[in-house]
Design a protein around this motif. Structure first.
Motif, short mmCIF file in Angstrom:
data_model
loop_
_atom_site.label_atom_id
_atom_site.label_comp_id
_atom_site.label_asym_id
_atom_site.label_seq_id
_atom_site.Cartn_x
_atom_site.Cartn_y
_atom_site.Cartn_z
N GLN A 112 -41.67 -35.37 44.74
CA GLN A 112 -42.65 -35.53 43.64
C GLN A 112 -42.26 -36.72 42.76
OE1 GLN A 112 -43.54 -31.99 41.32
NE2 GLN A 112 -44.51 -33.16 39.68
N HIS A 113 -40.99 -36.80 42.39
CA HIS A 113 -40.47 -38.00 41.72
C HIS A 113 -39.62 -38.76 42.72
CE1 HIS A 113 -41.05 -36.50 37.30
NE2 HIS A 113 -42.18 -36.81 37.91
N TYR A 114 -39.78 -40.07 42.73
CA TYR A 114 -39.19 -40.88 43.80
C TYR A 114 -38.60 -42.19 43.30
CZ TYR A 114 -43.94 -42.27 42.82
OH TYR A 114 -45.07 -42.59 42.14
N ASP A 115 -38.97 -42.64 42.09
CA ASP A 115 -38.41 -43.90 41.57
C ASP A 115 -36.89 -43.76 41.43
OD1 ASP A 115 -40.82 -45.14 41.34
OD2 ASP A 115 -40.95 -45.04 39.15
N SER A 163 -46.86 -39.28 44.51
CA SER A 163 -47.78 -38.93 43.42
C SER A 163 -49.18 -38.63 43.95
CB SER A 163 -47.87 -40.09 42.42
OG SER A 163 -46.61 -40.34 41.86
N VAL A 204 -42.71 -27.34 37.44
CA VAL A 204 -43.46 -28.51 37.92
C VAL A 204 -44.29 -28.12 39.14
CG1 VAL A 204 -41.73 -30.08 36.95
CG2 VAL A 204 -41.53 -29.38 39.35
N ASN A 205 -45.13 -29.04 39.60
CA ASN A 205 -45.99 -28.71 40.74
C ASN A 205 -45.18 -28.29 41.96
OD1 ASN A 205 -48.31 -29.17 39.28
ND2 ASN A 205 -48.61 -31.26 40.04
N GLU A 215 -48.16 -27.10 33.37
CA GLU A 215 -46.91 -26.35 33.56
C GLU A 215 -47.11 -24.86 33.33
OE1 GLU A 215 -47.26 -29.00 31.66
OE2 GLU A 215 -46.02 -30.53 32.63
N HIS A 243 -44.46 -37.84 27.27
CA HIS A 243 -45.03 -37.96 28.62
C HIS A 243 -46.10 -36.93 28.94
CE1 HIS A 243 -42.34 -34.62 29.44
NE2 HIS A 243 -42.98 -34.43 30.58
N HIS A 275 -41.62 -43.12 29.95
CA HIS A 275 -41.91 -42.42 31.22
C HIS A 275 -43.00 -43.20 31.98
CE1 HIS A 275 -43.73 -39.25 33.71
NE2 HIS A 275 -42.60 -38.58 33.59
N ARG A 280 -45.70 -42.36 33.47
CA ARG A 280 -47.07 -41.97 33.10
C ARG A 280 -47.48 -42.66 31.79
NH1 ARG A 280 -50.73 -37.69 33.40
NH2 ARG A 280 -49.56 -36.50 34.92
N LYS A 326 -47.89 -46.47 32.18
CA LYS A 326 -49.19 -46.78 32.78
C LYS A 326 -50.28 -46.83 31.70
CE LYS A 326 -50.82 -45.04 37.26
NZ LYS A 326 -50.92 -43.79 38.02
C1 UD1 Z 1 -43.94 -33.97 35.90
C2 UD1 Z 1 -44.14 -32.50 35.57
C3 UD1 Z 1 -43.78 -32.22 34.11
C4 UD1 Z 1 -42.39 -32.75 33.79
C5 UD1 Z 1 -42.34 -34.20 34.17
C6 UD1 Z 1 -41.01 -34.84 33.90
C7 UD1 Z 1 -45.93 -31.40 36.80
C8 UD1 Z 1 -47.29 -30.82 36.68
N1 UD1 Z 1 -45.52 -32.09 35.75
O1 UD1 Z 1 -44.87 -34.71 35.11
O2 UD1 Z 1 -43.81 -30.84 33.87
O3 UD1 Z 1 -42.12 -32.55 32.43
O4 UD1 Z 1 -42.62 -34.32 35.57
O5 UD1 Z 1 -41.05 -36.20 34.22
O6 UD1 Z 1 -45.29 -31.21 37.82
N2 UD1 Z 1 -44.55 -41.75 38.71
C9 UD1 Z 1 -43.80 -42.87 39.00
N3 UD1 Z 1 -42.60 -42.67 39.59
C10 UD1 Z 1 -42.11 -41.45 39.89
C11 UD1 Z 1 -42.89 -40.34 39.61
C12 UD1 Z 1 -44.11 -40.49 39.00
O7 UD1 Z 1 -44.20 -43.98 38.74
O8 UD1 Z 1 -40.98 -41.37 40.41
C13 UD1 Z 1 -45.86 -41.93 38.04
C14 UD1 Z 1 -47.02 -41.88 38.98
O9 UD1 Z 1 -47.96 -42.80 38.57
C15 UD1 Z 1 -47.58 -40.47 38.77
C16 UD1 Z 1 -47.24 -40.22 37.30
O10 UD1 Z 1 -46.01 -40.91 37.08
O11 UD1 Z 1 -48.92 -40.40 39.05
C17 UD1 Z 1 -47.07 -38.78 36.96
O12 UD1 Z 1 -46.12 -38.17 37.83
P1 UD1 Z 1 -46.25 -36.59 38.16
O13 UD1 Z 1 -45.12 -36.17 39.01
O14 UD1 Z 1 -47.63 -36.31 38.66
O15 UD1 Z 1 -46.15 -35.90 36.74
P2 UD1 Z 1 -45.22 -36.20 35.47
O16 UD1 Z 1 -46.10 -36.72 34.40
O17 UD1 Z 1 -44.01 -36.99 35.81
#
Ligand code: UD1
Length: 376
Positions: free
Chosen positions: A46-49, A73, A105-106, A138, A214, A246, A248, A251
């Motif tokens: 889900q997070h990859y950066d 994402s 998280v998801n 959440e 965020h 963050h 998000r 962006k």
């Molecule tokens: C997610 C969690 C949130 C947590 C947060 C911590 C859910 C619903 N939400 O939110 O509860 O507090 O993580 O960070 O699971 N993106 C990047 N690089 C990454 C990951 C994400 O650029 O490594 C960008 C992408 O554009 C993505 C956006 O961040 O669309 C949101 O990422 P996402 O994992 O959907 O949710 P978070 O807002 O990070």
């Protein structure tokens, strides 16, 4: 034959919760072997950066994941569906004795659903928390995951009350404390050695605030985000501010051109997301933290640092009742008043929270070893 326990992590806040469980499992490897149990780490991707992911694995000493589902994402539906599909495929191929999921998280909800449909018991770390605000993704993840879990491991008493009220069998609920505080206590001495303050050009003894934002409710709507950022930028004339942004939020700021709001405010420093120890160093020395992160509400309570929580509700009420957090929402006026109170020292000192003692990882592993989660 040895059976595997899956430890599932996907997003940044999961990693700080996973690390102490891994440490405790390693310390108990003999007892696990006697029960024919072993464990593996499943990363959903889900997070990859690098800054949202890799850096936490290396700093916190978490081994490389054994499995990476590389979901990336997407919209909530897309991301959740992808995790569900790929984790189910992993389980069908490899099996699992239990699936341990963390937080809200998801990845948490999706993997719990995949496991339970295959008859695999789910253990939820950080169960029972409720904001009672179903507009938060959440909150939905918490409700779904708890409904599916065989073992509910709770961080604060409100979680036990919530689960009992929802009719969960008391035998499934264990108040184990806050596993993230294990990581905090373990890392604090090293964090204090970080040179982040000098890298940010903050002088020794100079007071500063740490800001993180965020949540979709705060950052997705420019009509909410702009006044909030303007308020903080304005206050940075009196109190330096550090704002790790963050992805998000970055962006949204790029899209609406909000970077320019800070041009005339050298005391407001926007930086990339920080590694764990740099963030902890900043948090522990801050005059005040302003955040919408659930984890940082808890960490500031542990550290007894004032925290303005930029939300109208919290699923972690103990941080307000016994800790140092105050809910101020995203109304700039309330944020400003809160900052004034901190500057004038009108803030509770906060108390130690029972079971936030750095030993929660051990209590979790004791429960895993007890076999309570195994099918009858
Ligand atoms: C997610 C969690 C949130 C947590 C947060 C911590 C859910 C619903 N939400 O939110 O509860 O507090 O993580 O960070 O699971 N993106 C990047 N690089 C990454 C990951 C994400 O650029 O490594 C960008 C992408 O554009 C993505 C956006 O961040 O669309 C949101 O990422 P996402 O994992 O959907 O949710 P978070 O807002 O990070």
């Amino acid at each position: 034959m040895t059976e595997m326990i899956d430890l599932v992590a996907g997003a940044r806040p999961n990693f700080m919760k996973l690390a102490p469980v891994v440490r405790a499992l390693k310390a108990n490897s003999k007892a696990l072997a006697e029960r024919n149990l072993s464990w593996r780490i499943v990363h959903t991707g889900q997070h990859y950066d690098q800054g949202m992911n890799d850096v936490f694995f290396s700093e916190l000493g978490i081994p490389e994941p054994d499995v990476n589902l590389n979901v990336g994402s997407g919209s909530h539906g897309t991301q959740t569906a992808r995790i569900l599909e790929r984790y189910e495929a992993h389980l069908m191929e490899n099996g699992s004795a239990a699936t341990v999921v963390f937080g809200d998280v998801n990845s948490t909800a999706a993997c719990a659903l995949a496991a339970v449909k295959l008859g695999i018991p789910v253990v939820h770390v950080e169960a029972g928390l409720r904001s009672f605000d179903r507009s938060m993704p959440e909150e939905i993840n918490r409700i779904v995951t708890d409904a599916l879990s065989r073992v509910l491991l709770v961080s604060e008493p409100s979680g036990v009350e919530n689960l009992k009220r929802e009719g969960v069998d008391r035998k499934k609920i264990h108040l184990v404390g806050n596993v993230m505080m294990d990581t905090l206590a373990h890392e604090l001495p090293k964090a204090r050695g970080s040179d982040i303050l000098s890298r940010l050009d903050i002088k020794p003894g100079e007071p500063y605030a740490l800001v993180t934002l965020h949540r979709p409710a705060n950052v997705d709507d420019p009509a909410v985000l702009k006044p909030l950022l303007e308020c903080l930028a304005g206050f940075s004339k009196r109190l330096s501010m550090v704002f790790p942004v963050h992805p998000r939020t970055r962006k949204a700021m790029d899209e609406y051109g909000f970077q320019s709001l800070f041009e005339a405010h050298p005391g407001f420093r926007c930086v990339s997301p920080l590694p764990y120890r740099d963030n902890l160093c900043l948090m522990s020395g801050a005059k005040v933290v302003l955040t919408d992160s659930g984890g940082m509400q808890e960490e500031t309570t542990f550290l007894k640092v004032p925290c303005l929580t930029l939300r109208n509700n919290t699923e972690r009420p103990i941080t307000v009742e016994m800790g140092t957090s105050r809910l101020v929402g995203n109304d700039p006026e309330k944020v400003h008043l809160g900052l004034e109170d901190v500057m004038e020292g009108r803030w509770p000192e906060g108390k130690d929270i029972p079971l936030w003692d750095g030993k929660t990882g051990n209590r979790i592993v004791e429960i895993l070893l007890s076999g309570d989660w195994q099918p009858n």
